[in-house]
Scaffold this active site. Structure first.
Site, short mmCIF file in Angstrom:
data_model
loop_
_atom_site.label_atom_id
_atom_site.label_comp_id
_atom_site.label_asym_id
_atom_site.label_seq_id
_atom_site.Cartn_x
_atom_site.Cartn_y
_atom_site.Cartn_z
N CYS A 188 18.70 8.62 -84.67
CA CYS A 188 19.74 8.54 -85.69
C CYS A 188 21.10 8.17 -85.07
CB CYS A 188 19.78 9.82 -86.51
SG CYS A 188 20.48 9.55 -88.13
N GLU A 202 12.80 15.81 -84.68
CA GLU A 202 12.94 17.24 -84.35
C GLU A 202 12.93 18.11 -85.60
OE1 GLU A 202 15.24 15.04 -84.40
OE2 GLU A 202 17.13 15.87 -85.11
N HIS A 259 14.79 11.74 -87.87
CA HIS A 259 14.93 12.91 -86.99
C HIS A 259 13.56 13.56 -86.74
CE1 HIS A 259 19.37 13.71 -87.07
NE2 HIS A 259 19.27 12.87 -88.08
N1 GLN Z 1 25.55 8.81 -90.19
C1 GLN Z 1 25.67 9.36 -88.87
C2 GLN Z 1 26.47 8.42 -88.00
O1 GLN Z 1 26.76 7.37 -88.32
C3 GLN Z 1 24.32 9.60 -88.26
C4 GLN Z 1 23.64 10.73 -88.98
C5 GLN Z 1 22.65 11.48 -88.17
O2 GLN Z 1 22.58 11.40 -86.95
N2 GLN Z 1 21.86 12.22 -88.88
O3 GLN Z 1 26.83 8.73 -86.94
#
Ligand code: GLN
Length: 189
Positions: A77, A170, A168
């Site tokens: 992410c 995890e 994610h």
């Molecule tokens: N939207 C977040 C970002 O741009 C990422 C979100 C996340 O890691 N769950 O950094």
């Protein structure tokens, strides 16, 4: 073998829980000398703008780039945004470890978070993938292996020793994505 989890901001502790479930030694990585202790690195989800600032503040940018020359790195992410080669948000100093373009918050705001069962190329059964303000990832190289899609967009990609996911793992009850990364580290792909 020890896996480091970058612990500047975000949900790094959940990765430690998964690694301990899998009986893999792990350490939190916060400073350059921590890299001497680890064989692979996970960059967790969180707020990519904040993690990017802290990477610069603690002089970790070059350290991560050098580490990634001959070690495995997995970005989830926000972590995927950081290791990508291009981001729509110029505040992010991307590490450029994989030829992927990231588009922040593509999958909506925090309240639009969702979990979906997705197919993974190397698995028979689907796994539950959580998307939390997740980025859209676009592959910019034919050499990238696309290991999973969600609605036509790649959500798990690998190029040699670099792995990225927009979701994610995890937060899933399955530990299979971490196991895959651990295998990469063991084989030092
Ligand atoms: N939207 C977040 C970002 O741009 C990422 C979100 C996340 O890691 N769950 O950094």
């Amino acid at each position: 073998m020890t896996i480091g989890v970058l612990a500047l901001q975000g949900d790094f502790s959940l990765h430690l829980n998964v690694l301990s479930k899998l009986k893999v030694s792990s350490v939190l990585v916060k400073k350059t000398t921590d890299f001497d202790l680890i064989n692979g690195l996970i960059i967790p989800g969180g707020e990519s703008t904040v993690i990017s600032l802290l990477i610069d503040k603690f002089n970790l940018y070059k350290k991560i780039k050098d580490f990634a020359i001959d070690h495995c790195v997995y970005g989830t992410c926000a972590g995927a945004i950081l290791v990508s080669s291009e981001c729509d948000d110029k505040k992010i100093n991307t590490l450029n470890l994989i030829k992927v373009k990231s588009l922040r918050n593509f999958y909506g705001r925090q309240i639009n978070s969702f979990s979906k069962k997705i197919n993974i190329n190397f698995l028979k059964n689907k796994i539950n993938a959580s998307f939390i303000r997740a980025p859209k990832l676009t592959s910019l190289s034919k050499k990238n292996k696309i290991l999973a899609h969600y609605e036509n967009n790649p959500v798990l990609l690998q190029y040699k020793n670099i792995l990225v996911s927009s979701f994610h793992p995890e937060l899933s009850s399955s530990t299979i994505i971490h196991e895959y990364f651990i295998k990469m580290v063991k084989n030092n792909v």
